[in-house]
Every structure is written in C-alpha cells, then in structure tokens.
Design a protein around this motif. Structure first.
Motif, PDB file in Angstrom:
ATOM      1  N   UNK A  14       0.822  -1.206   0.000  1.00 50.37           N
ATOM      2  CA  UNK A  14       0.000   0.000   0.000  1.00 50.37           C
ATOM      3  C   UNK A  14       0.856   1.255   0.000  1.00 50.37           C
ATOM      4  N   UNK A  15       1.906   1.271   0.834  1.00 53.68           N
ATOM      5  CA  UNK A  15       2.796   2.432   0.885  1.00 53.68           C
ATOM      6  C   UNK A  15       3.489   2.688  -0.441  1.00 53.68           C
ATOM      7  N   UNK A  16       3.956   1.617  -1.096  1.00 54.03           N
ATOM      8  CA  UNK A  16       4.614   1.778  -2.390  1.00 54.03           C
ATOM      9  C   UNK A  16       3.643   2.271  -3.453  1.00 54.03           C
ATOM     10  N   UNK A  17       2.428   1.729  -3.438  1.00 56.06           N
ATOM     11  CA  UNK A  17       1.441   2.117  -4.440  1.00 56.06           C
ATOM     12  C   UNK A  17       1.014   3.573  -4.264  1.00 56.06           C
ATOM     13  N   UNK A  18       0.790   3.974  -3.041  1.00 58.07           N
ATOM     14  CA  UNK A  18       0.386   5.369  -2.790  1.00 58.07           C
ATOM     15  C   UNK A  18       1.486   6.329  -3.204  1.00 58.07           C
ATOM     16  N   UNK A  19       2.742   6.019  -2.873  1.00 55.88           N
ATOM     17  CA  UNK A  19       3.850   6.899  -3.245  1.00 55.88           C
ATOM     18  C   UNK A  19       3.977   6.996  -4.764  1.00 55.88           C
ATOM     19  N   UNK A  20       3.769   5.879  -5.461  1.00 55.68           N
ATOM     20  CA  UNK A  20       3.871   5.892  -6.921  1.00 55.68           C
ATOM     21  C   UNK A  20       2.746   6.715  -7.532  1.00 55.68           C
ATOM     22  N   UNK A  21       1.535   6.568  -6.994  1.00 57.73           N
ATOM     23  CA  UNK A  21       0.420   7.338  -7.535  1.00 57.73           C
ATOM     24  C   UNK A  21       0.657   8.836  -7.380  1.00 57.73           C
ATOM     25  N   UNK A  22       1.238   9.252  -6.274  1.00 53.92           N
ATOM     26  CA  UNK A  22       1.535  10.679  -6.095  1.00 53.92           C
ATOM     27  C   UNK A  22       2.468  11.175  -7.193  1.00 53.92           C
ATOM     28  N   UNK A  23       3.468  10.367  -7.528  1.00 48.60           N
ATOM     29  CA  UNK A  23       4.403  10.779  -8.577  1.00 48.60           C
ATOM     30  C   UNK A  23       3.704  10.861  -9.930  1.00 48.60           C
ATOM     31  N   UNK A  43       4.513  -6.243  -8.261  1.00 46.09           N
ATOM     32  CA  UNK A  43       3.677  -7.059  -7.370  1.00 46.09           C
ATOM     33  C   UNK A  43       2.836  -8.005  -8.219  1.00 46.09           C
ATOM     34  N   UNK A  44       3.436  -8.944  -8.914  1.00 45.70           N
ATOM     35  CA  UNK A  44       2.680  -9.784  -9.861  1.00 45.70           C
ATOM     36  C   UNK A  44       1.619 -10.653  -9.208  1.00 45.70           C
ATOM     37  N   UNK A  45       1.749 -10.933  -7.942  1.00 44.79           N
ATOM     38  CA  UNK A  45       0.775 -11.800  -7.267  1.00 44.79           C
ATOM     39  C   UNK A  45      -0.297 -11.010  -6.531  1.00 44.79           C
ATOM     40  N   UNK A  46      -0.320  -9.705  -6.723  1.00 50.72           N
ATOM     41  CA  UNK A  46      -1.236  -8.868  -5.947  1.00 50.72           C
ATOM     42  C   UNK A  46      -2.120  -8.052  -6.887  1.00 50.72           C
ATOM     43  N   UNK A  47      -3.332  -7.792  -6.458  1.00 52.78           N
ATOM     44  CA  UNK A  47      -4.235  -6.910  -7.192  1.00 52.78           C
ATOM     45  C   UNK A  47      -4.606  -5.731  -6.297  1.00 52.78           C
ATOM     46  N   UNK A  48      -5.223  -4.734  -6.911  1.00 56.14           N
ATOM     47  CA  UNK A  48      -5.597  -3.545  -6.149  1.00 56.14           C
ATOM     48  C   UNK A  48      -6.748  -2.844  -6.844  1.00 56.14           C
ATOM     49  N   UNK A  49      -7.573  -2.188  -6.062  1.00 50.12           N
ATOM     50  CA  UNK A  49      -8.571  -1.280  -6.618  1.00 50.12           C
ATOM     51  C   UNK A  49      -8.116   0.141  -6.326  1.00 50.12           C
ATOM     52  N   UNK A  50      -8.521   1.075  -7.180  1.00 52.11           N
ATOM     53  CA  UNK A  50      -8.113   2.461  -6.989  1.00 52.11           C
ATOM     54  C   UNK A  50      -9.079   3.385  -7.705  1.00 52.11           C
ATOM     55  N   UNK A  51      -9.186   4.578  -7.183  1.00 53.67           N
ATOM     56  CA  UNK A  51      -9.955   5.640  -7.828  1.00 53.67           C
ATOM     57  C   UNK A  51      -9.160   6.923  -7.696  1.00 53.67           C
ATOM     58  N   UNK A  52      -8.952   7.600  -8.830  1.00 50.52           N
ATOM     59  CA  UNK A  52      -8.212   8.861  -8.811  1.00 50.52           C
ATOM     60  C   UNK A  52      -9.061   9.938  -9.470  1.00 50.52           C
ATOM     61  N   UNK A  53      -9.132  11.098  -8.815  1.00 43.99           N
ATOM     62  CA  UNK A  53      -9.912  12.230  -9.319  1.00 43.99           C
ATOM     63  C   UNK A  53      -9.026  13.459  -9.415  1.00 43.99           C
TER      64      UNK A  53
END
Length: 444
Positions: A272-281, A305-315
């Motif tokens: 989660x921390x890696x994904x959030x930091x990447x989205x900010x960039x 993260x090939x074994x992981x999935x995620x949902x996301x919404x960006x506005x």
C-alpha cells in the motif's frame, strides 16, 4: 465413598470444561476479563468482582472491568491505596501483612525444585475485612460504602505467560472459598491467563499494524481554496491495505485518491505504501488524465507485485470551477451529498489493477454544485456492515441522505455521521482484515 468422589471429580471437570469453552469464544481482552470474572464468581461463590489487566512488562495495554460494580464503584475502589488492597499487592508484588495473611493453597505457584525467574504471586483471601485492626481507613470507608465484607484475590499469572494482572471477588458477608473452590478457580485461572496472553499479543500486534498504517497515510490534509477536506481511517484487526490521499497540484488543482491492496498484514501495508507513493508521482506528472495515472499504476503493480491486485480511484479536481475528472479501477462509485440530491456517481465498469493484461477504462466528469460533498470510500465500509453488497449500498445511501442539514457544511461531520449510522457498534470483528476509509471533499 469412591463413587461419590469420582462423581465429584467428573462434575468439577465438566464445570471447568464448560467455563473454559465459554472463555475461548471471547475475542477481546475486556470481553475475556468479564468472562473470567463471571466464571470465577460462580466458582468461589461471590456476587461481585473486579479484574485489572496490567502486564508486568509495562508495555500495556491496561484495563479495569467490573462484575456487579458500576463504573463509579470501580473509581471509588481505585481511590484506596494500592498497597492496602489485596489485588494491589498482587500487582505490585508486595507481601501480605502478617496480621492479615491467610495461607491459601496456590495451584499456580512455581515448584521449588524448578524455580522460574518469574515469581507467580500467591492468592490472597481476606475472610473478614472489617475486623482487620490494621485495615487502611480509606479501605474501611470504601468497603462500608459499597457493602462488601470479604475478598478473594487471585493473580492472572503463570510461569510461561508472566504477570498479566489480578482479579478480586467481593463477598457481601464475611466468607472465603473452601479448598475445593480454591483448587477449581486456580485451575481455571491457568487457562484464563494463557488465553489472555494470546489475546494480549494479538492486541499488541493490531496496535503495531494500525500505527504503521497511520504512518503510511497523510499526516494532514492540504488546504486548497474552494474545497474543504476530511478523512476517516479505521484499521481492521489484521491490518488491510486500504489507503487515501489528497495532494495539491499545479494551478490550484487537487488530486484525490482512494484505493485498496489485496491481502492483510505487514506485506499488504508495505505494498500500500509503495502504491500510494507511486500514484503521487504519476499524479504530479499527468494528473489531468486520471486514466493515464491509473494505467501507469497498473503497469507498476504488474511488474513489481505480480501476485497482488488492487482497486483504486483517482480524481483530478479544479475546485474553483467545481469540476472533477475521475477514473476508477474496480472501485466503489463516489457519492454526491447535497441539499437537493444524494446519488452515486455512475462510473464505467472496470477491473481491478493487476487482473487483466492491460487495464484501461474511460474517465468521467462531474460538476458538484456549491455546498455539495463528494464522498470517496473503500469497500471495507460496505463489507463491515455484514450485509450483502446491494443492501450495504442502500444503507450507505440512506445514511448519506440522513445527514442533518446543520452538519452538511462540515465534511468531517458528514463522514462521522455515516460511520455512526452504518457501524453503530464500531468495526465488526467477524469480518477480518477489512479497513475502512472515507475521504470527503466539500466544494464551496
């Protein structure tokens, strides 16, 4: 005689089995302490009692619960100097004064042949409290006010678990448990202490996970002209990967994001921390195109993260124009809350990130009116209700529509009202690992 003795043993074993079965069904420390009080009162023949959780390592948490005692009564008992009470002597490792010492067989005492570095205190019986000449005056006053005349205190401690606390049962008249009762409650306390030790480790692990999760999320929300922001985050028992973000972008724009990473525990938090930091960039580089932001995020997730999935919404929001352009990847639809409407935003159906070879979905544009609030949230809010998803969506809509008009000017009050309405008893512990995230943006 032998048959009577065997029948008595079978009865005792049956009683202990039933009480320990009830105990192991408890899932929180306070719930377990209350069960220990109730079971122990039945074993020693008392009506009231108090249990104090105070781990000997000093790392907490601490708690005090009562049986047949109101919260004010517990506070009154705690005004007595600890050294003058039997449970306080057990907690502090103080010896019982010789004038009041009662020899009690201690089933949990360590064997002299195999000394343990952790000394387990002996139970303390005070069969006639008010007759003690050296009784502390404040203790005498409190006992007379609350109407108890005797006590039996037992340590919540074993050699393996260490000292976790103490429990004391109070008698209305001078009394003390007989040897058989002491033996049974001593056996029960062993099982109770081991169960409490397991719950204690789980609680400490939950607190550590929650602390890490909070550190990975924004420490404060930005102040952007034209919009008010508020966020609420509740971490599940195992620690999920739900997150939110709000970051100011060039030319007075604002990026809003919520998401959820599959899995629980430290690995999900790290992802989660890696994904959030990447989205900010990605938001800084191409925030005006939410589809591009989520496409980049999907590619990163698939590679790292090939074994992981995620949902996301960006506005991508322009608060002064009250305009939002958003895209979602398998995420729950936002909710618009205003004086004249409460409705879900119709978003295109899309798969979560990491589920397809290449993710893409069209963006949509919404224009909230002045005074309206856009609520972003994770599906943990719906799952925590314990209802089917269609029913949970209906309850969320009803909760948003019932926000008092006086609270609609404060996005924090809106989020709090929805949480209280949907989850009146807090997080449902039967739904493990589900975090709850709400991010509310009210446009002026």
């Amino acid at each position: 005689m032998i048959q009577d003795r065997l029948a008595s043993w079978v009865s005792d074993l049956t009683t202990l089995h039933e009480l320990t079965e009830r105990l192991v069904k408890t899932g929180s420390l306070d719930e377990a302490l209350r069960e220990v009080l109730r079971a122990g009162a039945a074993l020693v023949g008392a009506r009231r009692g108090m249990a104090v959780l105070e781990p000997g390592d000093g790392l907490g948490p601490t708690s005090t619960v009562g049986l047949g005692l109101a919260h004010a009564d517990l506070g009154t008992i705690e005004t007595v100097p600890r050294s003058a009470t039997s449970y306080g002597r057990i907690l502090d490792g103080l010896p019982e004064p010789a004038a009041t010492r009662t020899t009690v067989p201690g089933p949990v005492a360590p064997s002299p042949a195999a000394p343990d570095p952790i000394a387990v205190p002996e139970p303390i019986a005070v069969p006639d409290l008010l007759s003690e000449a050296e009784l502390d005056p404040r203790h005498r006053e409190v006992a007379a006010r609350l109407g108890y005349a005797a006590s039996y205190a037992l340590p919540l401690a074993t050699e393996a678990a260490g000292k976790l606390g103490a429990v004391v049962w109070l008698y209305d008249e001078p009394a003390e448990p007989v040897e058989r009762q002491r033996h049974l409650v001593g056996l029960y306390s062993r099982h109770a202490t081991e169960h409490l030790a397991r719950l204690l480790e789980l609680e400490r692990a939950r607190v550590r996970v929650a602390t890490i999760a909070e550190e990975l999320l924004p420490s404060r929300l930005p102040r952007v002209p034209g919009v008010q922001l508020a966020a609420r985050h509740r971490t599940g028992p195992q620690g999920g990967g739900d997150w939110y973000d709000a970051l100011p972008l060039p030319e007075g724009a604002l990026g809003l994001a919520v998401g959820s990473v599959s899995g629980t525990g430290p690995s999900a938090l790290a992802a989660m921390g890696r994904l959030r930091a990447s989205l900010r960039a990605y938001a800084v580089m191409e925030g005006e195109d939410p589809v591009a932001v989520l496409s980049d995020l999907e590619l990163l997730l698939r590679l790292t993260e090939p074994a992981r999935s995620a949902t996301a919404l960006f506005a991508y929001s322009e608060p002064k124009q009250r305009k939002l352009v958003l895209a979602g990847a398998g995420h729950t639809p936002p909710l618009i809350i205003g004086d004249h409407r409460t409705e879900f935003v119709e978003t295109s159906l899309s798969a979560p990130l990491g589920m397809l070879a290449c993710w893409e979905a069209p963006s949509i544009e919404i224009a909230p009116a002045a005074g309206e609030t856009v609520l972003l949230y994770t599906d943990g809010l719906l799952r925590r209700t314990g209802d089917p998803m269609d029913r949970a969506f209906a309850r969320l809509h009803a909760a948003a529509a019932s926000v008092p008009r006086a609270d609609r000017t404060d996005p924090g009050a809106i989020a709090d009202h929805i949480l209280r309405t949907l989850l009146p008893e807090g997080l449902d512990h039967d739904v493990d690992g589900e975090d709850v995230v709400l991010l509310a943006a009210r446009f002026e």
